[in-house]
Design a protein around this motif. Structure first.
Motif, mmCIF file in Angstrom:
data_model
loop_
_atom_site.group_PDB
_atom_site.id
_atom_site.type_symbol
_atom_site.label_atom_id
_atom_site.label_comp_id
_atom_site.label_asym_id
_atom_site.label_seq_id
_atom_site.Cartn_x
_atom_site.Cartn_y
_atom_site.Cartn_z
ATOM 1 N N MET A 155 0.852 -1.183 0.000
ATOM 2 C CA MET A 155 0.000 0.000 0.000
ATOM 3 C C MET A 155 0.890 1.236 0.000
ATOM 4 O O MET A 155 1.672 1.437 0.924
ATOM 5 N N PRO A 156 0.795 2.093 -0.996
ATOM 6 C CA PRO A 156 1.524 3.360 -0.952
ATOM 7 C C PRO A 156 0.872 4.319 0.049
ATOM 8 O O PRO A 156 -0.358 4.424 0.128
ATOM 9 N N ALA A 170 2.767 20.652 -6.020
ATOM 10 C CA ALA A 170 2.165 19.999 -7.181
ATOM 11 C C ALA A 170 2.244 18.483 -7.085
ATOM 12 O O ALA A 170 1.376 17.773 -7.607
ATOM 13 N N GLN A 171 3.294 17.968 -6.436
ATOM 14 C CA GLN A 171 3.419 16.517 -6.272
ATOM 15 C C GLN A 171 2.243 15.968 -5.465
ATOM 16 O O GLN A 171 1.676 14.925 -5.791
ATOM 17 N N TRP A 172 1.900 16.667 -4.402
ATOM 18 C CA TRP A 172 0.777 16.242 -3.559
ATOM 19 C C TRP A 172 -0.532 16.292 -4.341
ATOM 20 O O TRP A 172 -1.343 15.373 -4.286
ATOM 21 N N ALA A 173 -0.736 17.346 -5.094
ATOM 22 C CA ALA A 173 -1.958 17.481 -5.885
ATOM 23 C C ALA A 173 -2.068 16.372 -6.926
ATOM 24 O O ALA A 173 -3.149 15.816 -7.145
ATOM 25 N N ALA A 174 -0.950 16.019 -7.563
ATOM 26 C CA ALA A 174 -0.962 14.964 -8.573
ATOM 27 C C ALA A 174 -1.269 13.609 -7.945
ATOM 28 O O ALA A 174 -2.034 12.807 -8.495
ATOM 29 N N ALA A 175 -0.673 13.341 -6.785
ATOM 30 C CA ALA A 175 -0.906 12.060 -6.109
ATOM 31 C C ALA A 175 -2.362 11.923 -5.680
ATOM 32 O O ALA A 175 -2.926 10.819 -5.682
ATOM 33 N N ALA A 176 -2.981 13.029 -5.333
ATOM 34 C CA ALA A 176 -4.361 12.991 -4.851
ATOM 35 C C ALA A 176 -5.346 12.562 -5.934
ATOM 36 O O ALA A 176 -6.494 12.229 -5.627
ATOM 37 N N ASP A 177 -4.918 12.555 -7.190
ATOM 38 C CA ASP A 177 -5.793 12.111 -8.277
ATOM 39 C C ASP A 177 -5.901 10.593 -8.362
ATOM 40 O O ASP A 177 -6.787 10.067 -9.050
ATOM 41 N N LEU A 178 -4.997 9.878 -7.684
ATOM 42 C CA LEU A 178 -5.004 8.418 -7.750
ATOM 43 C C LEU A 178 -5.955 7.843 -6.710
ATOM 44 O O LEU A 178 -6.210 8.465 -5.668
ATOM 45 N N PRO A 179 -6.495 6.631 -6.945
ATOM 46 C CA PRO A 179 -7.481 6.053 -6.026
ATOM 47 C C PRO A 179 -6.923 5.864 -4.621
ATOM 48 O O PRO A 179 -5.875 5.251 -4.428
ATOM 49 N N PRO A 224 -3.765 -0.728 -2.544
ATOM 50 C CA PRO A 224 -2.540 -1.525 -2.688
ATOM 51 C C PRO A 224 -2.445 -2.209 -4.041
ATOM 52 O O PRO A 224 -3.448 -2.453 -4.723
ATOM 53 N N GLY A 225 -1.203 -2.522 -4.430
ATOM 54 C CA GLY A 225 -0.968 -3.207 -5.692
ATOM 55 C C GLY A 225 0.479 -3.635 -5.802
ATOM 56 O O GLY A 225 1.292 -3.374 -4.899
ATOM 57 N N PRO A 226 0.857 -4.298 -6.891
ATOM 58 C CA PRO A 226 2.248 -4.742 -7.072
ATOM 59 C C PRO A 226 3.197 -3.542 -7.128
ATOM 60 O O PRO A 226 2.917 -2.537 -7.791
ATOM 61 N N VAL A 227 4.317 -3.659 -6.442
ATOM 62 C CA VAL A 227 5.257 -2.541 -6.412
ATOM 63 C C VAL A 227 5.810 -2.241 -7.803
ATOM 64 O O VAL A 227 6.177 -1.099 -8.101
ATOM 65 N N GLY A 228 5.855 -3.252 -8.652
ATOM 66 C CA GLY A 228 6.403 -3.058 -9.993
ATOM 67 C C GLY A 228 5.512 -2.268 -10.924
ATOM 68 O O GLY A 228 5.970 -1.819 -11.983
ATOM 69 N N THR A 229 4.253 -2.102 -10.550
ATOM 70 C CA THR A 229 3.330 -1.360 -11.410
ATOM 71 C C THR A 229 2.783 -0.104 -10.719
ATOM 72 O O THR A 229 1.799 0.469 -11.180
ATOM 73 N N THR A 230 3.427 0.314 -9.637
ATOM 74 C CA THR A 230 2.988 1.518 -8.946
ATOM 75 C C THR A 230 3.081 2.730 -9.871
ATOM 76 O O THR A 230 4.054 2.881 -10.614
ATOM 77 N N ASP A 231 2.080 3.563 -9.828
ATOM 78 C CA ASP A 231 2.010 4.732 -10.706
ATOM 79 C C ASP A 231 3.247 5.618 -10.536
ATOM 80 O O ASP A 231 3.734 5.836 -9.417
ATOM 81 N N LEU A 256 8.242 10.016 -5.943
ATOM 82 C CA LEU A 256 8.289 10.731 -4.677
ATOM 83 C C LEU A 256 9.383 10.154 -3.781
ATOM 84 O O LEU A 256 9.672 8.963 -3.815
ATOM 85 N N GLN A 257 9.936 10.984 -2.950
ATOM 86 C CA GLN A 257 11.093 10.603 -2.135
ATOM 87 C C GLN A 257 10.677 9.772 -0.932
ATOM 88 O O GLN A 257 9.680 10.053 -0.267
ATOM 89 N N ILE A 258 11.441 8.728 -0.656
ATOM 90 C CA ILE A 258 11.256 7.905 0.531
ATOM 91 C C ILE A 258 12.253 8.312 1.609
ATOM 92 O O ILE A 258 11.902 8.561 2.756
ATOM 93 N N GLU A 259 13.531 8.379 1.244
ATOM 94 C CA GLU A 259 14.575 8.743 2.199
ATOM 95 C C GLU A 259 14.385 10.182 2.671
ATOM 96 O O GLU A 259 13.935 11.054 1.923
#
Length: 246
Positions: free
Chosen positions: A29-30, A91-100, A116-123, A129-132
């Motif tokens: 789950m992202p 803008a990154q936050w606004a773009a992410a908010a368009d996803l389910p 949630p979905g396969p990590v290999g097909t994450t949008d 987006l940064q994790i670290e």
């Protein structure tokens, strides 16, 4: 709404699921945390928002049997539940908010839990987006406040176990979805309607020992990390326990 069916899915979750051989097929789950550079949110509020967004997504009508998200949540809960937290701003936050997904706001903090979905097909809007470096300053309260605003769970963070806010967001998110089964049945619908409010508190060593004992009585649920990042495998990170209504 068949809320009980979604609660049942969480009740029957088992952490013994097996990962697929292909890493790209691992389900996750992202989670995205809104952390603006000039106005970062309070740490406690951001963690609560991540936890609430996750619980809301898991219990959402779109996750019910036969609904659009049902297959994804069924498959995810049948495996080794993973969450990947990232940060976004502007803008990154606004773009992410368009996803389910589902967004929760606590104070000035916002977080969004995605289907949630396969990590290999994450949008791409999420994978870029940064994790670290996902961290914000601030102290967690040591005592929950019973204020009548509908909170039914307190998510207690382990003492002496430093974690970035990104790592901890995934841990409290896990605690919120597993701890949802501690919400009394007659209060579950109201809790969902109120936005699945929780409180996130810092446990001291004495409180932590008491909470661990509560697990044996079924009065608390302990999240133990798989140890993929930051901390050792099997570490108890967060404990969900009921919070009396105000």
């Amino acid at each position: 709404m068949a809320l009980s069916q979604n609660f049942a899915r969480l009740t029957h979750y088992s952490p013994r699921g097996v990962d697929p051989d292909d890493p790209a097929l691992v389900l996750a789950m992202p989670l995205v945390l809104q952390i603006e550079k000039a106005t970062p949110p309070a740490r406690a509020d951001l963690l609560a928002a991540a936890a609430q967004a996750t619980a809301l997504a898991c219990l959402d009508p779109r996750s019910e049997p036969g609904a659009p998200w049902a297959a994804e949540f069924d498959a995810w809960c049948a495996g080794r539940i993973r969450k990947i937290a990232r940060r976004a701003r502007g803008a990154q936050w606004a773009a992410a908010a368009d996803l389910p997904g589902v967004t929760a706001q606590v104070g000035q903090a916002q977080a969004r839990a995605f289907v949630p979905g396969p990590v290999g097909t994450t949008d791409r809007r999420l994978t870029k987006l940064q994790i670290e470096g996902t961290d914000v300053e601030g102290e967690l309260p040591g005592t929950p406040i019973v204020d009548g605003r509908g909170a039914r769970l307190c998510l207690w963070v382990a003492p002496d176990l430093p974690m970035t806010v990104g790592k901890l967001a995934a841990q409290v998110a896990h605690a919120s979805m597993l701890g949802a089964v501690l919400v009394p049945t007659d209060q579950a619908q109201r809790w969902f309607d109120d936005g699945c409010p929780v409180q996130v508190c810092q446990a001291d060593r004495r409180r932590w020992a008491e909470l661990l004992e509560g697990e044996t009585r079924g009065a608390a649920i302990v999240v133990r990390d798989a140890g993929y990042t930051e901390i050792a495998p099997g570490s108890a990170t967060v404990i969900a326990a009921p919070l009396p209504a105000g």
